[in-house]
Scaffold this motif. Structure first.
Motif, PDB file in Angstrom:
ATOM      1  N   ARG A 249       8.239  24.226  29.648  1.00 11.55           N
ATOM      2  CA  ARG A 249       9.606  23.713  29.636  1.00 11.55           C
ATOM      3  C   ARG A 249       9.774  22.564  28.639  1.00 11.55           C
ATOM      4  O   ARG A 249      10.798  22.465  27.945  1.00 11.55           O
ATOM      5  N   ILE A 250       8.769  21.700  28.557  1.00  7.93           N
ATOM      6  CA  ILE A 250       8.852  20.585  27.600  1.00  7.93           C
ATOM      7  C   ILE A 250       8.818  21.122  26.169  1.00  7.93           C
ATOM      8  O   ILE A 250       9.521  20.624  25.274  1.00  7.93           O
ATOM      9  N   GLY A 251       8.000  22.152  25.935  1.00  7.82           N
ATOM     10  CA  GLY A 251       7.954  22.741  24.605  1.00  7.82           C
ATOM     11  C   GLY A 251       9.302  23.267  24.164  1.00  7.82           C
ATOM     12  O   GLY A 251       9.730  23.072  23.015  1.00  7.82           O
ATOM     13  N   VAL A 252      10.013  23.922  25.067  1.00  4.92           N
ATOM     14  CA  VAL A 252      11.349  24.434  24.749  1.00  4.92           C
ATOM     15  C   VAL A 252      12.319  23.282  24.501  1.00  4.92           C
ATOM     16  O   VAL A 252      13.147  23.321  23.573  1.00  4.92           O
ATOM     17  N   ALA A 253      12.233  22.236  25.315  1.00  4.65           N
ATOM     18  CA  ALA A 253      13.149  21.104  25.167  1.00  4.65           C
ATOM     19  C   ALA A 253      12.954  20.387  23.832  1.00  4.65           C
ATOM     20  O   ALA A 253      13.918  19.861  23.251  1.00  4.65           O
ATOM     21  N   LEU A 254      11.709  20.360  23.337  1.00  2.00           N
ATOM     22  CA  LEU A 254      11.426  19.627  22.100  1.00  2.00           C
ATOM     23  C   LEU A 254      11.579  20.485  20.849  1.00  2.00           C
ATOM     24  O   LEU A 254      11.479  19.960  19.725  1.00  2.00           O
ATOM     25  N   GLN A 255      11.815  21.780  21.010  1.00  2.00           N
ATOM     26  CA  GLN A 255      11.923  22.675  19.856  1.00  2.00           C
ATOM     27  C   GLN A 255      12.999  22.218  18.859  1.00  2.00           C
ATOM     28  O   GLN A 255      12.757  22.226  17.645  1.00  2.00           O
ATOM     29  N   PRO A 256      14.201  21.798  19.308  1.00  2.00           N
ATOM     30  CA  PRO A 256      15.208  21.363  18.325  1.00  2.00           C
ATOM     31  C   PRO A 256      14.747  20.179  17.471  1.00  2.00           C
ATOM     32  O   PRO A 256      15.123  20.082  16.296  1.00  2.00           O
ATOM     33  N   LEU A 257      13.949  19.295  18.039  1.00  2.00           N
ATOM     34  CA  LEU A 257      13.463  18.161  17.244  1.00  2.00           C
ATOM     35  C   LEU A 257      12.509  18.629  16.154  1.00  2.00           C
ATOM     36  O   LEU A 257      12.556  18.153  15.011  1.00  2.00           O
ATOM     37  N   ALA A 258      11.625  19.573  16.506  1.00  2.00           N
ATOM     38  CA  ALA A 258      10.697  20.096  15.502  1.00  2.00           C
ATOM     39  C   ALA A 258      11.453  20.849  14.409  1.00  2.00           C
ATOM     40  O   ALA A 258      11.111  20.747  13.219  1.00  2.00           O
ATOM     41  N   ASP A 259      12.461  21.615  14.798  1.00  2.00           N
ATOM     42  CA  ASP A 259      13.266  22.323  13.799  1.00  2.00           C
ATOM     43  C   ASP A 259      13.958  21.335  12.857  1.00  2.00           C
ATOM     44  O   ASP A 259      14.058  21.575  11.643  1.00  2.00           O
ATOM     45  N   ARG A 260      14.437  20.237  13.411  1.00  2.00           N
ATOM     46  CA  ARG A 260      15.107  19.242  12.583  1.00  2.00           C
ATOM     47  C   ARG A 260      14.118  18.564  11.630  1.00  2.00           C
ATOM     48  O   ARG A 260      14.451  18.274  10.479  1.00  2.00           O
ATOM     49  N   PHE A 488      -9.299  28.772  22.237  1.00  2.00           N
ATOM     50  CA  PHE A 488      -8.392  29.755  21.657  1.00  2.00           C
ATOM     51  C   PHE A 488      -6.986  29.518  22.195  1.00  2.00           C
ATOM     52  O   PHE A 488      -6.798  28.864  23.221  1.00  2.00           O
ATOM     53  N   ALA A 489      -6.000  30.086  21.472  1.00  2.00           N
ATOM     54  CA  ALA A 489      -4.621  30.071  21.949  1.00  2.00           C
ATOM     55  C   ALA A 489      -4.413  31.276  22.850  1.00  2.00           C
ATOM     56  O   ALA A 489      -4.843  32.388  22.531  1.00  2.00           O
ATOM     57  N   GLY A 490      -3.743  31.068  23.980  1.00  2.00           N
ATOM     58  CA  GLY A 490      -3.587  32.152  24.936  1.00  2.00           C
ATOM     59  C   GLY A 490      -2.631  33.239  24.490  1.00  2.00           C
ATOM     60  O   GLY A 490      -2.736  34.384  24.919  1.00  2.00           O
ATOM     61  N   SER A 491      -1.682  32.884  23.626  1.00  2.00           N
ATOM     62  CA  SER A 491      -0.690  33.853  23.159  1.00  2.00           C
ATOM     63  C   SER A 491      -0.044  33.302  21.901  1.00  2.00           C
ATOM     64  O   SER A 491      -0.232  32.132  21.545  1.00  2.00           O
ATOM     65  N   GLU A 492       0.746  34.151  21.244  1.00  2.00           N
ATOM     66  CA  GLU A 492       1.462  33.687  20.057  1.00  2.00           C
ATOM     67  C   GLU A 492       2.491  32.637  20.435  1.00  2.00           C
ATOM     68  O   GLU A 492       2.695  31.664  19.718  1.00  2.00           O
ATOM     69  N   ARG A 493       3.150  32.822  21.588  1.00  2.00           N
ATOM     70  CA  ARG A 493       4.115  31.831  22.041  1.00  2.00           C
ATOM     71  C   ARG A 493       3.428  30.493  22.318  1.00  2.00           C
ATOM     72  O   ARG A 493       3.973  29.422  22.010  1.00  2.00           O
ATOM     73  N   ALA A 494       2.218  30.531  22.900  1.00  2.00           N
ATOM     74  CA  ALA A 494       1.480  29.293  23.158  1.00  2.00           C
ATOM     75  C   ALA A 494       1.127  28.595  21.855  1.00  2.00           C
ATOM     76  O   ALA A 494       1.180  27.357  21.752  1.00  2.00           O
ATOM     77  N   GLY A 495       0.756  29.375  20.836  1.00  2.00           N
ATOM     78  CA  GLY A 495       0.459  28.782  19.535  1.00  2.00           C
ATOM     79  C   GLY A 495       1.679  28.144  18.906  1.00  2.00           C
ATOM     80  O   GLY A 495       1.607  27.061  18.316  1.00  2.00           O
ATOM     81  N   GLN A 496       2.813  28.811  19.017  1.00  2.00           N
ATOM     82  CA  GLN A 496       4.051  28.244  18.466  1.00  2.00           C
ATOM     83  C   GLN A 496       4.456  26.983  19.212  1.00  2.00           C
ATOM     84  O   GLN A 496       4.943  26.029  18.608  1.00  2.00           O
ATOM     85  N   ARG A 497       4.263  26.971  20.526  1.00  2.00           N
ATOM     86  CA  ARG A 497       4.575  25.767  21.303  1.00  2.00           C
ATOM     87  C   ARG A 497       3.662  24.614  20.891  1.00  2.00           C
ATOM     88  O   ARG A 497       4.107  23.476  20.742  1.00  2.00           O
ATOM     89  N   ALA A 498       2.377  24.922  20.687  1.00  2.00           N
ATOM     90  CA  ALA A 498       1.449  23.881  20.236  1.00  2.00           C
ATOM     91  C   ALA A 498       1.864  23.334  18.873  1.00  2.00           C
ATOM     92  O   ALA A 498       1.753  22.135  18.609  1.00  2.00           O
ATOM     93  N   ALA A 499       2.353  24.221  17.992  1.00  2.00           N
ATOM     94  CA  ALA A 499       2.790  23.770  16.669  1.00  2.00           C
ATOM     95  C   ALA A 499       3.956  22.801  16.786  1.00  2.00           C
ATOM     96  O   ALA A 499       4.032  21.803  16.053  1.00  2.00           O
ATOM     97  N   VAL A 500       4.878  23.079  17.712  1.00  2.00           N
ATOM     98  CA  VAL A 500       6.025  22.182  17.914  1.00  2.00           C
ATOM     99  C   VAL A 500       5.554  20.798  18.347  1.00  2.00           C
ATOM    100  O   VAL A 500       5.965  19.765  17.779  1.00  2.00           O
ATOM    101  N   ILE A 501       4.699  20.759  19.353  1.00  2.00           N
ATOM    102  CA  ILE A 501       4.240  19.461  19.874  1.00  2.00           C
ATOM    103  C   ILE A 501       3.402  18.733  18.833  1.00  2.00           C
ATOM    104  O   ILE A 501       3.556  17.518  18.630  1.00  2.00           O
ATOM    105  N   GLN A 502       2.510  19.450  18.155  1.00  2.00           N
ATOM    106  CA  GLN A 502       1.677  18.811  17.138  1.00  2.00           C
ATOM    107  C   GLN A 502       2.521  18.286  15.980  1.00  2.00           C
ATOM    108  O   GLN A 502       2.191  17.255  15.379  1.00  2.00           O
ATOM    109  N   THR A 503       3.602  18.965  15.670  1.00  2.00           N
ATOM    110  CA  THR A 503       4.511  18.483  14.618  1.00  2.00           C
ATOM    111  C   THR A 503       5.086  17.120  14.980  1.00  2.00           C
ATOM    112  O   THR A 503       5.070  16.180  14.167  1.00  2.00           O
ATOM    113  N   LEU A 504       5.573  16.997  16.200  1.00  2.00           N
ATOM    114  CA  LEU A 504       6.219  15.751  16.610  1.00  2.00           C
ATOM    115  C   LEU A 504       5.212  14.623  16.788  1.00  2.00           C
ATOM    116  O   LEU A 504       5.416  13.500  16.306  1.00  2.00           O
TER     117      LEU A 504
END
Length: 544
Positions: A249-260, A488-504
């Protein structure tokens, strides 16, 4: 000669003879006892000498081992090991150095006190403790205010102040929100304070706990089961499924910040790019497949906050970097991976509309070119490699000199020093290549630089382009270390979520912010924050 046998030949009274005989016998016994004592002392001395010699040999061996470890530990400037290897083994080196020092001190303390006095080992000065930390004072007063010698009153003449650093483990506590409800007797209207907006509606986790979980997982690289164990030691049951729900849920909430952040990054006209493989679980096969985490980094020599954006993709093909960059064009600093080559072609197409785009301008990494010669020198002590390293070192010396100057001053300094050095290096490489047999390690190291010469030297014509791709590699290195923990990353979605958090979190670190403090403040504000002011939440807004 037996003095007791000769005593019978003397003309003495029997009483006197007995007395003299007793005295002589006592002297003989004493002499025998002294001889035995001397023999025993000599044996003890020989044992001590052997023990001292053995300890001296061990001290010498430990001292040699200590010198070896120090040479490896403090030889990072010579690249005795790759940066990732240094990070992995640095903790072991420091531990071994301290252990060897302590063993030597113990052996020296056990030496006999009558040996030659040795000077104490010098201790390095301790760094002052951070000023921003709170201080808890402990005053230690004498048991009596009277002098223990003469009984008179003591007078304070000064203070001896020492400081020790301490820490308290994470504390779990409960926020109790009490909302009194009121009613109007006249109209029977109910009134109560509104429920404050939360990033997870109805969740039991406060912002501080959510921050602790996100920092532990993505900054300290702790798998969720370890966070579960840490909480259990305090009697707090946090199931992995609950933790995973929060993270998602936090990954989804922070996605707009990473996109920005990605939007801001693509406004720059020069970028770094690099990528690292990430194992991803392949459902159904029981194995992992290779995915990639791409890193795009801003150029520190240009104005503006420092930015790092991670992009998780299923592969390493050229289409992935083209999808991220879109119609961006500018100077792109990369290694020699072929996936970037399509960006530098004479014509390229927009990944979505297929309309033609201007090519990007390639910048090559001088650190990669240097590494070829360094590996050659390490393997064979090649004089050609040594000469190349010396010439490249002059280029980095210019960059060190120009680190804190303006863009115009850096451009002038590069024109005066770097361009002539590069021209001389190019002539030397060409002449050396003519005298070098093909398909050798030396020829391959030279060819690597000559084939990329234009891209390698383009930076020196400006004052705001970087010399190498180290900034991007430094941002990726913690991710590579983290893979040792989460595997390892559990899924592609998990990898994308990690990328968002690591970006911020990565951008917050680059701009000197405390990632934990920034994330906690952002999670508190985010639920009610207007989208038109989203830039104010980015992890560099207070740097402007």
């Amino acid at each position: 000669m037996n003095p007791l046998a000769q005593l019978d030949q003397l003309d003495l009274e029997p009483a006197a003879k007995n007395q003299v005989a007793a005295m002589l016998q006592a002297l003989v016994d004493q002499a025998a006892q002294d001889a035995q004592t001397i023999a025993n002392q000599q044996a003890i001395l020989q044992t001590k000498d052997a023990s001292i010699q053995a300890k001296d040999l061990k001290i010498a061996a430990l001292t040699h081992e200590l010198a070896y470890y120090k040479r490896i530990r403090f030889a990072t400037r010579s690249e005795i090991l790759a940066p990732l290897q240094r990070d992995v083994f640095e903790e072991t080196w420091n531990t071994d150095l301290s252990a060897i020092d302590e063993e030597i001190e113990q052996l020296r303390d056990e030496q006999p006190c009558d040996t030659v006095a040795r000077p104490k080992r010098p201790r390095a000065g301790r760094q002052p403790l951070p000023e921003h930390l709170p201080r808890i004072e402990h005053r230690h007063e004498p048991e009596s205010c009277a002098c223990g010698t003469c009984g008179k009153a003591l007078v304070k003449i000064g203070e001896d102040v020492t400081e020790q650093l301490d820490v308290e483990p994470a504390k779990f506590f409960v926020h109790r929100h009490i909302r009194p409800q009121y009613a109007c007797r006249a109209c029977e209207t109910m009134t109560a304070a509104p429920i404050p907006a939360a990033v997870i509606d109805g969740g039991m986790a406060a912002v501080g706990l959510l921050t602790w979980v996100m920092i532990g997982k993505y900054l300290d690289h702790l798998p969720l089961y370890r966070l579960e164990q840490i909480a259990a030691r305090d009697g707090v049951i946090l199931s992995r499924s609950t933790l995973a729900d929060w993270v998602g849920r936090i990954g989804v909430a922070l996605q707009p910040l990473a996109d920005r952040l990605a939007w801001h990054l693509l406004q720059r006209d020069s970028l770094h790019a690099d990528e690292t493989p990430v194992p991803q679980l392949d459902p159904g096969s029981g194995k992992t497949k290779k995915a990639y985490l791409w890193a795009y980094r801003s150029n520190d020599l240009q104005p503006g906050p420092k930015l790092i954006v991670f992009d998780y993709q299923a592969g390493r093909g050229a289409r992935y970097v083209q999808q991220f960059l879109g119609d961006w064009r500018g100077h792109l600093l990369v290694d020699d991976y072929g996936g970037y080559k399509a960006l530098f072609a004479a014509t390229r197409s927009h990944p979505a509309s297929q309309r033609p785009l201007e090519p990007c301008i390639e910048l090559a990494c001088l650190a990669h070119a240097r590494r070829k010669f360094f590996d050659l020198f390490q393997a064979s002590q090649s004089p050609v490699a040594q000469e190349a390293l010396n010439r490249i070192a002059k280029l980095y010396a210019v960059e060190a000199e120009a680190r804190d100057v303006s863009t115009d001053a850096r451009k002038q300094l590069r024109a005066e020093k770097s361009l002539p050095t590069l021209a001389a290096l190019h002539d030397w490489l060409q002449q050396t290549r003519l005298c070098t047999a093909p398909n050798t390690a030396t020829s391959k190291a030279i060819d690597y630089s000559l084939k990329r010469w234009t891209a390698l030297t383009r930076y020196a014509e400006t004052g705001d382009l970087p010399i190498d791709n180290n900034p991007a590699e430094n941002c990726i290195r913690p991710i590579a270390l983290g893979k040792k923990n989460w595997l390892f990353a559990g899924s592609e979605r998990a990898g994308q979520r990690a990328a968002v958090i690591q970006t911020l979190l990565g951008t917050a670190k680059l701009n000197g912010l405390d990632p934990s403090a920034w994330l906690k403040d952002t999670l508190e504000k985010l639920p009610s924050w207007p989208n038109r002011r989203i830039d104010e939440l980015l992890p560099f807004s207070n740097m402007d």
